[in-house]
Write a protein that holds these residues in place. Structure first.
Motif, PDB file in Angstrom:
ATOM      1  N   PRO A  40      22.395  -0.357 -14.830  1.00 17.55           N
ATOM      2  CA  PRO A  40      22.036   0.936 -15.403  1.00 17.55           C
ATOM      3  C   PRO A  40      22.374   2.064 -14.438  1.00 17.55           C
ATOM      4  CG  PRO A  40      20.083  -0.061 -14.469  1.00 17.55           C
ATOM      5  CD  PRO A  40      21.206  -1.056 -14.303  1.00 17.55           C
TER       6      PRO A  40
ATOM      7  N   ALA B 221      21.259   5.962 -12.969  1.00 26.54           N
ATOM      8  CA  ALA B 221      20.074   6.794 -12.799  1.00 26.54           C
ATOM      9  C   ALA B 221      20.173   7.971 -13.770  1.00 26.54           C
ATOM     10  CB  ALA B 221      19.983   7.290 -11.364  1.00 26.54           C
ATOM     11  N   ASP B 222      19.083   8.273 -14.444  1.00 22.56           N
ATOM     12  CA  ASP B 222      19.087   9.435 -15.330  1.00 22.56           C
ATOM     13  C   ASP B 222      19.143  10.712 -14.511  1.00 22.56           C
ATOM     14  OD1 ASP B 222      18.965   7.843 -17.619  1.00 22.56           O
ATOM     15  OD2 ASP B 222      16.788   7.725 -17.506  1.00 22.56           O
TER      16      ASP B 222
ATOM     17  N   GLU C  54      14.425   7.129 -13.434  1.00 25.98           N
ATOM     18  CA  GLU C  54      14.662   6.624 -14.787  1.00 25.98           C
ATOM     19  C   GLU C  54      13.681   7.359 -15.693  1.00 25.98           C
ATOM     20  OE1 GLU C  54      15.983   4.821 -18.096  1.00 25.98           O
ATOM     21  OE2 GLU C  54      16.928   4.695 -16.130  1.00 25.98           O
TER      22      GLU C  54
ATOM     23  N   LYS D 126      12.058   8.175 -19.494  1.00 26.28           N
ATOM     24  CA  LYS D 126      11.844   7.744 -20.872  1.00 26.28           C
ATOM     25  C   LYS D 126      10.997   8.800 -21.569  1.00 26.28           C
ATOM     26  CE  LYS D 126      14.113   3.974 -20.844  1.00 26.28           C
ATOM     27  NZ  LYS D 126      15.454   4.085 -21.381  1.00 26.28           N
TER      28      LYS D 126
ATOM     29  N   GLY E 253      11.550   1.246 -19.652  1.00 27.53           N
ATOM     30  CA  GLY E 253      12.160   1.819 -18.462  1.00 27.53           C
ATOM     31  C   GLY E 253      11.906   1.029 -17.192  1.00 27.53           C
TER      32      GLY E 253
ATOM     33  N   GLU F 167      15.026  -1.026 -16.161  1.00 33.21           N
ATOM     34  CA  GLU F 167      16.100  -0.200 -15.610  1.00 33.21           C
ATOM     35  C   GLU F 167      15.734   0.344 -14.230  1.00 33.21           C
ATOM     36  OE1 GLU F 167      18.078   2.195 -19.069  1.00 33.21           O
ATOM     37  OE2 GLU F 167      16.004   1.700 -19.601  1.00 33.21           O
ATOM     38  N   ALA F 168      14.490   0.764 -14.057  1.00 35.52           N
ATOM     39  CA  ALA F 168      14.050   1.285 -12.757  1.00 35.52           C
ATOM     40  C   ALA F 168      14.150   0.197 -11.682  1.00 35.52           C
ATOM     41  CB  ALA F 168      12.625   1.820 -12.856  1.00 35.52           C
TER      42      ALA F 168
ATOM     43  N   LEU G 175      17.755  -0.375 -10.666  1.00 33.67           N
ATOM     44  CA  LEU G 175      18.308   0.700  -9.837  1.00 33.67           C
ATOM     45  C   LEU G 175      18.123   0.430  -8.347  1.00 33.67           C
ATOM     46  CD1 LEU G 175      17.269   3.850 -11.892  1.00 33.67           C
ATOM     47  CD2 LEU G 175      19.590   2.998 -11.500  1.00 33.67           C
TER      48      LEU G 175
ATOM     49  N   LEU H 235      10.031   5.834 -12.015  1.00 31.05           N
ATOM     50  CA  LEU H 235      10.050   5.798 -13.467  1.00 31.05           C
ATOM     51  C   LEU H 235       9.238   7.006 -13.923  1.00 31.05           C
ATOM     52  CD1 LEU H 235      10.584   4.518 -16.237  1.00 31.05           C
ATOM     53  CD2 LEU H 235       8.565   3.086 -15.868  1.00 31.05           C
TER      54      LEU H 235
END
Length: 151
Positions: free
Chosen positions: A40, A42-43, A56, A58, A69, A72-73, A76, A86
């Protein structure tokens, strides 16, 4: 009359959070919306005090799920960030569900090095748990190839 949502999309929430964090002294490196080259991604990627930090995000417009999330966190951490957070953003219309949501999310997050941030609507993101230093950064072999299996 239907309530208006606080954000039109999760990407809009990224931009808002980035703006708020930049005002708090964080240097925003990148805002991604799922189009990065690593998975994934990073947002929000930022720096403060020479630390690379990934967030991350959400955004919940309806029924919040405390576990979204987390996967994904955790992933990362393999990308070499110093700290990972998160961030759960609940729409203002869901504010009555936040206490239960936060307590469940923290029960799991407290078992990890992940930090946890929480925000209702367009408020300030609150750090409810500081991220611990990434324990995987001590093993440089983990960052060479994301497809390599860990033994």
């Amino acid at each position: 009359m239907k309530n208006l949502q606080d954000f039109a999309s999760e990407e809009e929430a990224y931009k808002y959070v980035s703006h708020v964090l930049s005002e708090k002294g964080y240097k925003i490196k990148r805002i991604m919306s799922g189009k990065g080259k690593q998975s994934p991604d990073a947002d929000i990627e930022l720096e403060k005090n020479n630390e690379k930090i990934a967030i991350e995000v959400k955004y919940f417009k309806d029924t919040p799920k405390f576990y979204l999330g987390l996967d994904e966190a955790l992933a990362l951490l393999l990308h070499g960030y110093d700290k990972v957070y998160l961030l759960h953003v609940l729409d203002t219309a869901l504010s009555d569900k936040c206490e239960n949501h936060v307590s469940k999310a923290l029960a799991i997050i407290n078992l990890t090095p992940i930090g946890y941030m929480f925000m209702i609507g367009r408020g300030d993101p609150k750090i409810l748990r500081e991220a611990l230093r990434n324990p995987l950064k001590m093993d440089p072999h983990l960052h060479e190839s994301h497809s390599q299996s860990i033994h």
